[in-house]
Write an enzyme that holds these catalytic residues in place. Structure first.
Site, PDB file in Angstrom:
ATOM      1  N   ASN A   9     -88.096 -38.646  68.341  1.00 20.04           N
ATOM      2  CA  ASN A   9     -87.297 -39.381  67.274  1.00 20.04           C
ATOM      3  C   ASN A   9     -86.224 -38.509  66.328  1.00 20.04           C
ATOM      4  O   ASN A   9     -87.272 -37.748  65.489  1.00 20.04           O
ATOM      5  CB  ASN A   9     -88.289 -40.217  66.494  1.00 20.04           C
ATOM      6  CG  ASN A   9     -87.585 -41.092  65.250  1.00 20.04           C
ATOM      7  OD1 ASN A   9     -86.357 -40.988  65.172  1.00 20.04           O
ATOM      8  ND2 ASN A   9     -88.347 -41.488  64.153  1.00 20.04           N
ATOM      9  N   LYS A  11     -84.173 -38.800  64.403  1.00 22.27           N
ATOM     10  CA  LYS A  11     -83.745 -39.103  63.193  1.00 22.27           C
ATOM     11  C   LYS A  11     -82.321 -38.879  62.803  1.00 22.27           C
ATOM     12  O   LYS A  11     -81.659 -38.947  63.797  1.00 22.27           O
ATOM     13  CB  LYS A  11     -84.851 -38.758  61.960  1.00 22.27           C
ATOM     14  CG  LYS A  11     -86.351 -39.242  62.354  1.00 22.27           C
ATOM     15  CD  LYS A  11     -87.264 -38.815  61.017  1.00 22.27           C
ATOM     16  CE  LYS A  11     -88.627 -39.101  61.684  1.00 22.27           C
ATOM     17  NZ  LYS A  11     -89.563 -38.664  60.478  1.00 22.27           N
ATOM     18  N   HIS A  96     -90.093 -48.614  61.460  1.00 20.39           N
ATOM     19  CA  HIS A  96     -90.477 -46.965  60.794  1.00 20.39           C
ATOM     20  C   HIS A  96     -90.712 -47.162  59.327  1.00 20.39           C
ATOM     21  O   HIS A  96     -89.993 -47.742  58.640  1.00 20.39           O
ATOM     22  CB  HIS A  96     -89.508 -46.044  61.451  1.00 20.39           C
ATOM     23  CG  HIS A  96     -89.954 -44.603  61.324  1.00 20.39           C
ATOM     24  ND1 HIS A  96     -89.964 -44.125  59.897  1.00 20.39           N
ATOM     25  CD2 HIS A  96     -90.351 -43.719  62.086  1.00 20.39           C
ATOM     26  CE1 HIS A  96     -90.370 -42.678  60.226  1.00 20.39           C
ATOM     27  NE2 HIS A  96     -90.661 -42.604  61.324  1.00 20.39           N
ATOM     28  N   GLU A  98     -89.731 -45.071  57.208  1.00 21.88           N
ATOM     29  CA  GLU A  98     -88.582 -44.699  56.614  1.00 21.88           C
ATOM     30  C   GLU A  98     -87.568 -46.132  56.471  1.00 21.88           C
ATOM     31  O   GLU A  98     -86.807 -46.049  55.272  1.00 21.88           O
ATOM     32  CB  GLU A  98     -87.993 -43.550  57.045  1.00 21.88           C
ATOM     33  CG  GLU A  98     -88.563 -42.245  56.930  1.00 21.88           C
ATOM     34  CD  GLU A  98     -88.517 -41.236  57.955  1.00 21.88           C
ATOM     35  OE1 GLU A  98     -87.582 -41.368  58.870  1.00 21.88           O
ATOM     36  OE2 GLU A  98     -89.202 -40.282  58.265  1.00 21.88           O
ATOM     37  N   GLU A 168     -98.428 -44.607  62.714  1.00 21.22           N
ATOM     38  CA  GLU A 168     -97.995 -43.466  61.946  1.00 21.22           C
ATOM     39  C   GLU A 168     -98.186 -43.607  60.498  1.00 21.22           C
ATOM     40  O   GLU A 168     -97.724 -44.401  59.565  1.00 21.22           O
ATOM     41  CB  GLU A 168     -96.280 -43.561  62.201  1.00 21.22           C
ATOM     42  CG  GLU A 168     -95.775 -43.377  63.280  1.00 21.22           C
ATOM     43  CD  GLU A 168     -94.415 -42.535  63.374  1.00 21.22           C
ATOM     44  OE1 GLU A 168     -94.328 -41.753  64.101  1.00 21.22           O
ATOM     45  OE2 GLU A 168     -93.668 -43.229  62.428  1.00 21.22           O
ATOM     46  N   GLY A 174     -93.743 -36.131  58.451  1.00 16.31           N
ATOM     47  CA  GLY A 174     -92.950 -35.020  58.030  1.00 16.31           C
ATOM     48  C   GLY A 174     -93.546 -34.146  56.831  1.00 16.31           C
ATOM     49  O   GLY A 174     -93.123 -33.552  56.418  1.00 16.31           O
ATOM     50  N   SER A 212     -96.489 -35.678  62.200  1.00 20.40           N
ATOM     51  CA  SER A 212     -96.755 -34.018  62.137  1.00 20.40           C
ATOM     52  C   SER A 212     -97.286 -33.625  63.428  1.00 20.40           C
ATOM     53  O   SER A 212     -98.074 -32.816  63.426  1.00 20.40           O
ATOM     54  CB  SER A 212     -97.183 -33.551  60.842  1.00 20.40           C
ATOM     55  OG  SER A 212     -96.718 -33.771  59.858  1.00 20.40           O
TER      56      SER A 212
HETATM   57  P1  PGA Z   1     -92.753 -36.243  62.090  1.00 22.61           P
HETATM   58  O1  PGA Z   1     -92.088 -37.603  61.949  1.00 22.61           O
HETATM   59  O2  PGA Z   1     -93.186 -35.719  63.348  1.00 22.61           O
HETATM   60  O3  PGA Z   1     -91.523 -35.273  61.522  1.00 22.61           O
HETATM   61  O4  PGA Z   1     -93.861 -36.082  61.009  1.00 22.61           O
HETATM   62  C1  PGA Z   1     -92.684 -38.407  62.897  1.00 22.61           C
HETATM   63  C2  PGA Z   1     -92.194 -39.935  62.736  1.00 22.61           C
HETATM   64  O5  PGA Z   1     -91.621 -40.170  61.496  1.00 22.61           O
HETATM   65  O6  PGA Z   1     -91.863 -40.527  63.743  1.00 22.61           O
END
Ligand code: PGA
Length: 253
Positions: A9, A11, A96, A98, A168, A174, A212
């Site tokens: 992903n 982003k 997600h 976010e 998640e 992140g 992460s």
């Molecule tokens: P990350 O993001 O691996 O940077 O923690 C995962 C995600 O949001 O799908």
């Protein structure tokens, strides 16, 4: 060997130069035999088609990071599931955190997207997970049940056939601090049991972990019985690192 789904992903990252170098590297170095494992790249919408042109010749599928709840019409700035399908998208990430947090997307709104994606014969990747506070208060399972119930309410018993769930935990995204693989295993088992209880058809739903993930912790996650894949953000932005994650995942039963 269990079939694993590894999803990048990206982003809001990338540009033409990065994408072209990244995909060239993967093309030259990707394993010829992925052992039934599936690799997906989800770039920003504007780069979907460019990405598709490169990956359609290798063994990688195209994913989108979001989709609108409408199919067409006066919805300035939106992209519909029909358009995504039209240009070769196979998987669509929805729910997600976010988007839930920054764009106020509710469980119901996400469920509508899930429905549209399934109706178009694409595969939804439904992200679910709890906040740090919810975890501390012992509410993880309640939060997950609520997120899944909304889908069951709209789609009924066979909701999760040909669908993917990405667990998640929001506190692990992140942050560089991933969840404990054993904790994730417990939650994945809970998700699988909950789905089986409500849906006799979708026993083998793919449940990925995200938050992460890097090449350093891939093995520990993939080794867990109920972790069927990974949804990777920042580590997937580097082709070498993403390839390492793919290779480790494909080497584990
Ligand atoms: P990350 O993001 O691996 O940077 O923690 C995962 C995600 O949001 O799908």
């Amino acid at each position: 060997m269990k079939k694993k789904l590894i999803v990048a992903n990206w982003k809001l990252n990338g540009n033409i130069e990065m994408i072209s170098n990244y995909l060239k590297f993967l093309k030259n170095n990707l394993l010829s035999n992925l052992n039934k494992n599936i690799i997906v790249i989800a770039p920003p919408n504007i780069y979907l088609e460019r990405t598709y042109q490169s990956i359609k010749k290798i063994n990688i599928f195209l994913g989108a990071q979001n989709v609108d709840v409408n199919l067409k019409g006066a919805f300035t700035g939106e992209v519909s599931v029909l358009m995504l399908k039209d240009i070769g998208v196979k998987y669509v990430i929805i729910g997600h955190s976010e988007r839930r947090i920054l764009h106020n997307e509710t469980d119901n709104f996400v469920a509508k997207k899930f429905h549209l994606i399934k109706n178009s014969n694409l595969i939804p990747i439904l992200c679910i997970g709890e906040t740090e506070k919810e975890k501390k208060n012992g509410k993880t399972q309640k939060v997950i049940e609520k997120q899944l119930n909304c889908i069951f309410q709209i789609l009924g018993e066979k909701a999760f056939r040909n669908a993917v769930i990405a667990y998640e935990p929001i506190w692990a995204i992140g942050t560089g601090v991933s969840a404990d693989p054993e904790y994730v295993q417990i939650i994945h088992k809970f998700i699988r049991n909950y789905i089986q209880k409500n849906d006799s058809v979708s026993k083998n739903v793919i449940i990925q972990y995200g938050g992460s993930v890097s090449s350093l912790n891939t093995k520990e996650f993939i080794q867990q019985e109920d972790i069927d894949g990974l949804l990777i953000g920042s580590a997937s932005l580097h082709a070498k690192e993403f390839l390492k994650i793919i290779k480790i995942s494909c080497s584990i039963d």
